[in-house]
Design an enzyme around this catalytic site. Structure first.
Site, short mmCIF file in Angstrom:
data_model
loop_
_atom_site.label_atom_id
_atom_site.label_comp_id
_atom_site.label_asym_id
_atom_site.label_seq_id
_atom_site.Cartn_x
_atom_site.Cartn_y
_atom_site.Cartn_z
N ASP A 184 56.68 48.68 67.41
CA ASP A 184 56.93 47.22 67.48
C ASP A 184 56.76 46.81 68.98
OD1 ASP A 184 57.46 44.54 66.79
OD2 ASP A 184 59.58 44.81 66.77
N LYS A 186 55.42 44.77 71.97
CA LYS A 186 54.97 43.52 72.13
C LYS A 186 55.89 43.02 73.57
CE LYS A 186 58.42 41.66 68.91
NZ LYS A 186 58.54 40.93 67.82
N ASN A 189 59.53 42.66 73.63
CA ASN A 189 60.48 43.86 73.45
C ASN A 189 60.40 44.82 74.83
OD1 ASN A 189 61.35 43.24 71.01
ND2 ASN A 189 60.13 44.73 69.87
#
Length: 518
Positions: A184, A186, A189
């Site tokens: 995840d 991106k 984050n």
């Protein structure tokens, strides 16, 4: 108290009163346990008490930094000190209701064992009867996505990209060596620390390898030395990740390995370079179709040109065939050897001056977080921490044990500025913010510094789920059992099963107006 701590107490106790200055090297609890008048330490039981697990009552809330569907993040101060932390508070009943127990336990497992300069540090974790607590690094620069959006043309220069991409790459390499696939990556984050360095955060979507990671020794691609390669060997077909960052093999549902992280790394480079992702479509299915079929294109940057090395790196990371993708064979070692990173001195990266350092007036300056977030907590918060061992054997959070990594917490009081901090905390009032920063703050560009959590919505109908399965050509029907949930700027499709890993964080299709438009 550990034998190591007892040894430190005995060693310090033997020192004379004239040599009290050497106690500064000891943990804060031992410093507080020293009686200057008698020149000796207090009762050993009192010292043991200072090492006891922390609880909510040990921290003072300063302000709310962000909020999600099942939790909130606060800026807090450890009482009787000037140490600042970010405290993530999750409601247990909502975690159970929304089937996120496994995710929060995965995140705690990673944070409790991780020790890396570019991964957010967890200093304390504990629980009460109703809530779970993570006490972590406070990153005053907020989300890296917001940082990108406030730059000229909403993108970074190649030198800036090279620096921050190198730090992200080392964080991913570390996770792979620990046996985790991140899945995840991106800008939302990634957090920007007050020092200007980044911290990778939000690990609830990580996939852990069941078997130990095999470490291989290969000839280094950057010289005559050897290099260690450790990539997770697990294969999974879980439909999980952020929509615009999903790799083709994830969409096809035919199984994927750790190389999906190198695809997302390539998407991140592209977004830092152009301010957009390369395969964004008008809706979910259009985005998936472009990811699977469209050729990578590099638009012209009017403000600056893009080097051949940068384009070449992105092309090699965004190869549709995961076996041919850069990093698929030797992991991060291959990527670090690429000419684009030729200017990076990897062992000294942490000592390099970051290109983007947050402009702060002091340690408690929160200008990089939205002032529009309101703490509307109505339930009375239980401040008494409990021991997980006292819970029943079948309690969902039985394994959420207390953690105290006090020795690793910031030692210096936040009010005492070093020479480096004097450069970081420039005396600049909020009225002196640039027009770009002021506009971004007024719009609440960074609604939440941590991973946005979903709001509950009704599950998708059976026919709708079948439509999604046929559109995405899943090979595993169980992995395609998705439901529908929504965030302020994303749509998450998740299954109703607690153990399922079928999640999509969608940016382009929104059910509500997003706080930052992509």
């Amino acid at each position: 108290m550990s034998s190591h701590s007892c040894h430190e107490v005995d060693k310090a106790h033997r020192k004379s009163k004239k040599n009290v200055g050497s106690l500064e090297s000891l943990p804060l609890q031992l410093q507080n346990a020293y009686d200057e008048q008698s020149g000796a330490f207090k009762n050993i039981n009192e010292i043991r008490q200072t090492f006891a697990s922390k609880g909510p009552k040990d921290f003072q809330k300063i302000r709310i930094l962000g909020r999600g569907g099942v939790g909130k993040v606060y800026l807090v101060r450890l009482k009787n000190t000037d140490k600042l932390f970010a405290m993530k508070v999750l409601k247990q009943d909502e975690m159970i209701q929304k089937n996120k127990v496994k995710r929060v336990l995965t995140e705690r497992e990673i944070l409790a064992t991780a020790n890396h300069p570019f991964i957010v540090n967890l200093y304390y974790s504990f629980q009460t009867r109703s809530r779970l607590y993570f006490v972590m690094d406070y990153c005053a620069g907020g989300e890296f996505y917001r940082t990108i959006q406030t730059q000229p043309n909403k993108c970074l220069t190649e030198d800036q990209i090279r620096f921050y991409a190198a730090e992200v790459l080392l964080a991913l390499e570390y996770l792979h060596m620990m046996g985790f696939i991140y899945r995840d990556l991106k800008p939302e984050n990634i957090l920007l620390h007050a020092s200007g360095h980044i911290r990778l955060t939000d690990f609830d979507l990580c996939k852990a390898s069941v078997t130990p990671v095999n470490v291989r020794v290969i000839q280094s691609m950057m010289g005559n030395s050897v290099a260690l390669v450790a990539e997770p060997s697990l294969v999974t077909n879980s439909f999980v990740g952020t929509e615009e960052y999903l790799a083709p093999e994830v969409i096809k549902g035919r199984g994927y390995r750790a190389s999906v992280d190198w695809w997302t790394f390539g998407i991140l480079l592209y977004e830092m370079l152009y301010g957009i992702t390369p395969f964004r479509g008008v809706n979910r299915y259009d985005t998936f179709s472009k990811i699977e079929k469209s050729q990578l294109k590099f638009p012209d940057r009017q403000h600056s040109s893009v080097s051949k090395e940068c384009k070449n790196l992105i092309r090699k990371l965004l190869l549709h065939d995961p076996k041919k993708r850069l990093g698929s064979e030797h992991g991060a070692t291959e990527i670090r050897a690429h000419p684009f990173f030729g200017k990076i001195t990897w062992p000294l990266l942490l000592n390099m001056t970051p290109p983007l350092v947050p402009t702060l007036s002091g340690p408690q300056d929160t200008r990089y977080f939205s002032n529009r977030i309101v703490d509307d907590e109505k339930d009375a918060e239980d401040l008494e921490a409990i021991d997980a061992s006292s819970l029943e054997a079948n309690h969902p959070f039985k394994s959420f044990t207390s953690l105290n990594r006090e020795r690793e917490a910031p030692v210096k009081a936040a009010s005492k500025e070093t020479e480096m901090e004097k450069k970081i905390y420039k005396k600049k009032s909020s009225k002196q913010l640039s027009s770009r920063e002021a506009e971004s703050n007024s719009k609440g560009a960074a609604e939440e510094p941590y991973k946005r959590d979903s709001k509950s919505h009704k599950s998708l109908s059976r026919s709708h789920r079948s439509k999604i399965k046929s559109k995405l050509e899943f090979s595993n029907s169980e992995e395609a059992n998705v439901g529908s949930k929504c965030t302020k700027d994303s749509v998450i499709a998740s299954s109703g099963s607690q153990d399922s890993d079928c999640l999509i964080d969608q940016k382009s299709v929104v059910l509500q107006k997003p706080p930052h438009k992509r």
